[in-house]
Design a protein around this motif. Sequence first.
Motif, PDB file in Angstrom:
ATOM      1  N   GLN A   1      25.240  -3.334  13.790  1.00 57.35           N
ATOM      2  CA  GLN A   1      24.644  -2.314  12.489  1.00 57.35           C
ATOM      3  C   GLN A   1      23.336  -2.893  12.233  1.00 57.35           C
ATOM      4  OE1 GLN A   1      28.296  -2.428  10.458  1.00 57.35           O
ATOM      5  NE2 GLN A   1      28.969  -0.352  11.120  1.00 57.35           N
ATOM      6  N   LYS A   2      23.256  -4.328  11.856  1.00 57.35           N
ATOM      7  CA  LYS A   2      22.108  -4.817  11.289  1.00 57.35           C
ATOM      8  C   LYS A   2      20.880  -4.770  12.249  1.00 57.35           C
ATOM      9  CE  LYS A   2      24.431  -7.991   8.386  1.00 57.35           C
ATOM     10  NZ  LYS A   2      25.089  -9.579   8.180  1.00 57.35           N
ATOM     11  N   TRP A   3      21.225  -4.748  13.577  1.00 58.35           N
ATOM     12  CA  TRP A   3      20.062  -4.446  14.563  1.00 58.35           C
ATOM     13  C   TRP A   3      19.605  -3.137  14.555  1.00 58.35           C
ATOM     14  CZ3 TRP A   3      23.606  -6.896  18.831  1.00 58.35           C
ATOM     15  CH2 TRP A   3      23.543  -8.185  18.980  1.00 58.35           C
ATOM     16  N   GLU A   4      20.415  -2.289  14.310  1.00 59.48           N
ATOM     17  CA  GLU A   4      20.050  -0.681  14.278  1.00 59.48           C
ATOM     18  C   GLU A   4      19.443  -0.294  13.007  1.00 59.48           C
ATOM     19  OE1 GLU A   4      22.684   2.379  15.191  1.00 59.48           O
ATOM     20  OE2 GLU A   4      23.185   1.684  17.456  1.00 59.48           O
ATOM     21  N   LEU A   5      19.704  -1.071  12.153  1.00 59.97           N
ATOM     22  CA  LEU A   5      19.226  -0.848  10.525  1.00 59.97           C
ATOM     23  C   LEU A   5      17.814  -1.813  10.411  1.00 59.97           C
ATOM     24  CD1 LEU A   5      22.261  -0.910   8.295  1.00 59.97           C
ATOM     25  CD2 LEU A   5      20.729   0.971   8.874  1.00 59.97           C
ATOM     26  N   GLY A   6      17.333  -2.622  11.486  1.00 62.21           N
ATOM     27  CA  GLY A   6      16.360  -3.364  11.130  1.00 62.21           C
ATOM     28  C   GLY A   6      16.372  -4.513  10.523  1.00 62.21           C
ATOM     29  N   LYS A   7      17.539  -4.805  10.281  1.00 60.62           N
ATOM     30  CA  LYS A   7      18.183  -5.981   9.151  1.00 60.62           C
ATOM     31  C   LYS A   7      17.985  -7.375   9.951  1.00 60.62           C
ATOM     32  CE  LYS A   7      20.277  -3.463   5.453  1.00 60.62           C
ATOM     33  NZ  LYS A   7      21.236  -3.292   4.474  1.00 60.62           N
ATOM     34  N   ARG A   8      17.918  -7.293  11.291  1.00 62.18           N
ATOM     35  CA  ARG A   8      18.170  -8.499  12.031  1.00 62.18           C
ATOM     36  C   ARG A   8      17.447  -8.160  13.457  1.00 62.18           C
ATOM     37  NH1 ARG A   8      23.854 -11.152  12.913  1.00 62.18           N
ATOM     38  NH2 ARG A   8      22.646 -12.427  14.145  1.00 62.18           N
ATOM     39  N   THR A   9      16.814  -9.040  13.940  1.00 62.47           N
ATOM     40  CA  THR A   9      16.094  -8.738  15.415  1.00 62.47           C
ATOM     41  C   THR A   9      17.118  -8.950  16.315  1.00 62.47           C
ATOM     42  OG1 THR A   9      13.981  -9.253  14.304  1.00 62.47           O
ATOM     43  CG2 THR A   9      14.027  -9.285  16.861  1.00 62.47           C
ATOM     44  N   MET A  10      17.270  -8.080  17.426  1.00 60.75           N
ATOM     45  CA  MET A  10      18.070  -8.374  18.580  1.00 60.75           C
ATOM     46  C   MET A  10      17.309  -9.271  19.721  1.00 60.75           C
ATOM     47  SD  MET A  10      19.719  -5.575  21.304  1.00 60.75           S
ATOM     48  CE  MET A  10      21.302  -5.197  20.574  1.00 60.75           C
ATOM     49  N   HIS A  11      17.918 -10.239  20.016  1.00 61.12           N
ATOM     50  CA  HIS A  11      17.350 -11.044  21.123  1.00 61.12           C
ATOM     51  C   HIS A  11      17.196 -10.195  22.336  1.00 61.12           C
ATOM     52  CE1 HIS A  11      16.798 -14.042  24.236  1.00 61.12           C
ATOM     53  NE2 HIS A  11      16.318 -14.902  23.215  1.00 61.12           N
ATOM     54  N   PRO A  12      16.307 -10.053  23.073  1.00 58.82           N
ATOM     55  CA  PRO A  12      15.804  -9.507  24.132  1.00 58.82           C
ATOM     56  C   PRO A  12      16.837  -9.516  25.314  1.00 58.82           C
ATOM     57  CG  PRO A  12      13.829 -10.624  23.520  1.00 58.82           C
ATOM     58  CD  PRO A  12      14.876 -11.076  22.753  1.00 58.82           C
ATOM     59  N   ALA A  13      17.488 -10.742  25.488  1.00 58.91           N
ATOM     60  CA  ALA A  13      18.716 -10.830  26.523  1.00 58.91           C
ATOM     61  C   ALA A  13      19.736 -10.028  26.134  1.00 58.91           C
ATOM     62  CB  ALA A  13      19.134 -12.425  26.426  1.00 58.91           C
ATOM     63  N   PHE A  14      20.089  -9.766  24.838  1.00 56.46           N
ATOM     64  CA  PHE A  14      21.185  -8.962  24.435  1.00 56.46           C
ATOM     65  C   PHE A  14      21.016  -7.430  24.889  1.00 56.46           C
ATOM     66  CE2 PHE A  14      22.205 -12.170  21.359  1.00 56.46           C
ATOM     67  CZ  PHE A  14      23.269 -12.807  21.862  1.00 56.46           C
ATOM     68  N   PHE A  15      19.640  -7.109  24.789  1.00 53.19           N
ATOM     69  CA  PHE A  15      19.323  -5.784  25.039  1.00 53.19           C
ATOM     70  C   PHE A  15      19.052  -5.460  26.331  1.00 53.19           C
ATOM     71  CE2 PHE A  15      16.053  -2.245  25.137  1.00 53.19           C
ATOM     72  CZ  PHE A  15      16.721  -1.220  24.529  1.00 53.19           C
ATOM     73  N   GLU A  16      18.755  -6.309  27.380  1.00 52.40           N
ATOM     74  CA  GLU A  16      18.825  -6.305  28.591  1.00 52.40           C
ATOM     75  C   GLU A  16      20.207  -6.386  29.333  1.00 52.40           C
ATOM     76  OE1 GLU A  16      16.593  -5.951  32.233  1.00 52.40           O
ATOM     77  OE2 GLU A  16      16.003  -6.064  30.062  1.00 52.40           O
ATOM     78  N   LEU A  17      21.084  -7.138  28.720  1.00 52.05           N
ATOM     79  CA  LEU A  17      22.677  -7.100  29.236  1.00 52.05           C
ATOM     80  C   LEU A  17      23.175  -5.846  28.897  1.00 52.05           C
ATOM     81  CD1 LEU A  17      25.148  -8.652  30.226  1.00 52.05           C
ATOM     82  CD2 LEU A  17      25.554  -9.270  27.817  1.00 52.05           C
ATOM     83  N   PHE A  18      22.792  -5.122  27.691  1.00 51.80           N
ATOM     84  CA  PHE A  18      23.230  -3.858  27.191  1.00 51.80           C
ATOM     85  C   PHE A  18      22.863  -2.858  28.142  1.00 51.80           C
ATOM     86  CE2 PHE A  18      23.580   0.252  25.052  1.00 51.80           C
ATOM     87  CZ  PHE A  18      24.946   0.210  24.767  1.00 51.80           C
ATOM     88  N   LYS A  19      21.777  -2.986  28.624  1.00 49.98           N
ATOM     89  CA  LYS A  19      21.224  -1.901  29.651  1.00 49.98           C
ATOM     90  C   LYS A  19      21.678  -2.090  30.952  1.00 49.98           C
ATOM     91  CE  LYS A  19      16.769  -2.415  28.806  1.00 49.98           C
ATOM     92  NZ  LYS A  19      15.480  -2.488  28.711  1.00 49.98           N
ATOM     93  N   ILE A  20      21.827  -3.310  31.291  1.00 51.05           N
ATOM     94  CA  ILE A  20      22.339  -3.618  32.706  1.00 51.05           C
ATOM     95  C   ILE A  20      23.903  -3.037  32.908  1.00 51.05           C
ATOM     96  CG2 ILE A  20      23.246  -5.527  34.167  1.00 51.05           C
ATOM     97  CD1 ILE A  20      20.620  -7.094  33.429  1.00 51.05           C
ATOM     98  N   LYS A  21      24.644  -3.416  31.657  1.00 52.63           N
ATOM     99  CA  LYS A  21      26.086  -2.975  31.881  1.00 52.63           C
ATOM    100  C   LYS A  21      26.338  -1.391  31.523  1.00 52.63           C
ATOM    101  CE  LYS A  21      29.109  -5.914  30.202  1.00 52.63           C
ATOM    102  NZ  LYS A  21      29.760  -6.849  29.312  1.00 52.63           N
ATOM    103  N   THR A  22      25.503  -0.754  30.969  1.00 49.84           N
ATOM    104  CA  THR A  22      25.577   0.386  30.598  1.00 49.84           C
ATOM    105  C   THR A  22      24.668   1.216  31.521  1.00 49.84           C
ATOM    106  OG1 THR A  22      24.089   0.550  28.864  1.00 49.84           O
ATOM    107  CG2 THR A  22      26.654  -0.018  28.499  1.00 49.84           C
ATOM    108  N   ILE A  23      23.436   1.682  30.981  1.00 45.31           N
ATOM    109  CA  ILE A  23      22.628   2.597  31.212  1.00 45.31           C
ATOM    110  C   ILE A  23      21.980   2.361  32.875  1.00 45.31           C
ATOM    111  CG2 ILE A  23      20.220   3.499  30.991  1.00 45.31           C
ATOM    112  CD1 ILE A  23      20.767   2.491  27.992  1.00 45.31           C
ATOM    113  N   ALA A  24      21.417   1.291  33.107  1.00 45.19           N
ATOM    114  CA  ALA A  24      21.095   0.782  34.388  1.00 45.19           C
ATOM    115  C   ALA A  24      22.202   1.329  35.475  1.00 45.19           C
ATOM    116  CB  ALA A  24      20.418  -0.594  34.547  1.00 45.19           C
TER     117      ALA A  24
END
Length: 62
Positions: free
Chosen positions: A35-58
């Motif tokens: 929730q904090k990542w989506e609200l811009g209150k924290r920065t998501m590490h690029p590795a987490f974003f890449e992992l999410f995309k690999i496990k879902t969208i890609a």
Amino acid sequence: MESPTPEEIIDARKKSSKSQTEAAAVIYCSLGAWQKWELGKRTMHPAFFELFKIKTIANGRN
């Protein structure tokens, strides 16, 4: 690679048809962190974003 913007995080989650709770579970993080990542209150590490995309969208998995 730069950290994703909140808009990119929201877009990726919606493309995967996941709730915030489900998206957090995909990468083994807390709902609060997601929730904090989506609200811009924290920065998501690029590795987490890449992992999410690999496990879902890609891979076309929902």
